[in-house]
Design an enzyme around this catalytic site. Structure first.
Site, PDB file in Angstrom:
ATOM      1  N   LYS A 112       0.863  -1.179   0.000  1.00 45.63           N
ATOM      2  CA  LYS A 112       0.000   0.000   0.000  1.00 45.63           C
ATOM      3  C   LYS A 112       0.897   1.225   0.000  1.00 45.63           C
ATOM      4  O   LYS A 112       2.044   1.159   0.458  1.00 45.63           O
ATOM      5  CB  LYS A 112      -0.885   0.031   1.255  1.00 45.63           C
ATOM      6  CG  LYS A 112      -2.143   0.841   1.067  1.00 45.63           C
ATOM      7  CD  LYS A 112      -3.150   0.030   0.282  1.00 45.63           C
ATOM      8  CE  LYS A 112      -4.481   0.671   0.178  1.00 45.63           C
ATOM      9  NZ  LYS A 112      -5.472  -0.329  -0.281  1.00 45.63           N
TER      10      LYS A 112
HETATM   11  N1  GLU Z   1      -7.062  -0.295  -3.811  1.00 39.53           N
HETATM   12  C1  GLU Z   1      -7.774  -1.500  -4.107  1.00 39.53           C
HETATM   13  C2  GLU Z   1      -7.868  -2.380  -2.876  1.00 39.53           C
HETATM   14  O1  GLU Z   1      -7.733  -1.910  -1.773  1.00 39.53           O
HETATM   15  C3  GLU Z   1      -7.213  -2.211  -5.318  1.00 39.53           C
HETATM   16  C4  GLU Z   1      -5.806  -2.670  -5.180  1.00 39.53           C
HETATM   17  C5  GLU Z   1      -5.211  -3.200  -6.489  1.00 39.53           C
HETATM   18  O2  GLU Z   1      -5.950  -3.410  -7.432  1.00 39.53           O
HETATM   19  O3  GLU Z   1      -4.011  -3.392  -6.509  1.00 39.53           O
HETATM   20  O4  GLU Z   1      -8.148  -3.535  -2.973  1.00 39.53           O
END
Ligand code: GLU
Length: 420
Positions: A109
């Site tokens: 993240k």
């Molecule tokens: N931000 C989204 C999540 O929390 C997608 C993450 C992604 O597709 O890498 O799942």
């Protein structure tokens, strides 16, 4: 903007949830310690040229929680309250999410402490390109693949992809997902998280013998997740969306709100409040509207002890990451409210990100029908696995999802062995 206070209740709760799952599985203690820590954390401070001619310094993070099962995967968020603890917790959720749905990624993240609504488009682009450059030592289709998250979108991903590609000297499609179709995005990616939430709502209500046609649904958040979830539940499953709230307020209509018309209203007014088809309420009042299904699709820590007491529904499907606290979970369980946890319910986004990554690597693209079919299959298999485990051991779906994920990660660690 530099964040100084770093306290995220979500991180403490992630630790507790991981510890409980590890105890249940009786895994070796080192595995639990490993899962409670993050493998790599990059903190960056960087200058951005503002429209006024001033230069402002921003702080950002990119965290890899665990990459045993594949490249680090996870979104980038822009928010004034971003902090390292929160990003660590969200990276942990990504590792678990990718493992629950069994796609070959680890968890990551990232985020920048900023209020993107106060930035002009040029400032947003400058910030994005400089942040992408600062964390470029981690990025790459085989190492770390960002995606949109809170307050970031396909345009931001496009700048990420372009910045990375400029440094390489050629176009690298699979360095990000959630990018526009024209530069290698996937069909169905924009609504994938919401579509996954709708599928999980369908699967669990089948088990609960709760008919979706006419079911009354309340949605908190009307962005990348809440809007498509509400739209698909209304148009494909016949649900009645009776209330929606966002930062600016809420709107209620017991007869149901027309979701596409509400979206048009939001495009003009920037909030669901004052929509002509319903009655406007304060945003906190969303927890007081009796319904069949409540979908938190905003930020974390929304359903706590107090708001859980106020909820009158049969089912909660977590569209957001970490929307329910430990106390919230306990109250919902006491009240007999079923909950589909984030790492299962909102995994549709990263599943279609996986499809986008695969398509980009092969330069061979699928149509929307194919994407949605494959998404439904993965979501259905993952649901069945968690549901039967929960039933077998009399666990909550969250506990079952953690077990599925941690078992898979543990096996991967074991079979790869500890280096050196
Ligand atoms: N931000 C989204 C999540 O929390 C997608 C993450 C992604 O597709 O890498 O799942």
């Amino acid at each position: 903007m530099v964040q100084e206070v770093c306290v995220s209740p979500l991180l403490t709760e992630m630790h507790q949830r991981i510890e409980r799952a590890c105890a249940f599985l009786a895994v070796e203690p080192y595995l639990c310690s490993l899962l409670k820590s993050c493998q790599r954390e990059l903190i960056v401070s960087f200058p951005v040229k503002m429209d006024s001619g001033d230069i402002q310094v921003f702080q950002g993070y990119r965290v890899h929680h665990n990459i045993i099962r594949g490249p680090a995967k996870g979104g980038i968020r822009y928010h004034p309250e971003v902090n390292l603890d929160e990003i660590q917790a969200l990276a942990m959720l990504m590792t678990l999410k990718c493992a629950v749905v069994n796609i070959p990624f680890g968890g990551a993240k990232g985020g920048v402490v900023c209020d993107p609504h106060q930035l002009s488009p040029r400032e947003l682009e400058n910030l994005t390109r400089r942040f992408a450059t600062e964390i470029s030592i981690l990025l790459g289709p085989e190492t770390d693949i960002p995606a949109p998250d809170v307050n970031t979108d396909a345009q931001v991903m496009s700048w990420f992809m372009d910045t990375y590609s400029m440094h390489k000297g050629y176009s690298v499609l699979s360095v990000v997902t959630g990018k526009p179709l024209i530069i290698g995005g996937s069909q169905g990616r924009q609504e994938a998280t919401g579509r996954g939430v709708a599928y999980l709502t369908y699967f669990i209500t089948q088990e609960m013998k709760l008919p979706l046609r006419g079911a009354r649904v309340v949605v908190q958040g009307f962005g990348k997740v809440g809007y498509p979830a509400a739209k698909i539940l209304q148009e494909e499953y016949g649900c009645k969306i009776i209330a929606v709230a966002d930062l600016g307020g809420g709107v209620v209509n017991e007869e149901g709100l027309e979701v596409r018309a509400l979206r048009e209203h939001v495009e003009k007014e920037k909030t669901v409040a004052h929509f002509s088809q319903g009655e406007t309420i304060p945003r906190e009042a969303i927890f007081d509207i009796p319904s069949d299904i409540f979908i938190p699709a905003a930020l974390e820590n929304q359903i706590d002890e107090e708001t859980a007491q106020r909820l009158h529904c049969k089912l909660v499907v977590e569209g957001a990451n970490g929307p329910t606290t430990e106390e919230g979970d306990r109250v919902l369980q006491e009240k007999g409210i079923t909950l589909v946890p984030d790492i299962l319910a909102n995994a549709g986004g990263v599943v279609v990100s996986y499809f986008e990554w695969v398509q980009g690597l092969q330069s061979f693209f699928w149509n929307e029908e194919e994407v949605n079919l494959r998404l439904k299959l993965i979501m259905s298999n993952s649901f069945k696995q968690c549901f039967s485990l929960a039933r077998h051991h009399d666990l909550s779906l969250r506990e079952a999802a953690y077990l599925v994920a941690i078992e898979r990660i543990g096996e991967a660690i074991k079979v790869r062995g500890i280096y050196p």
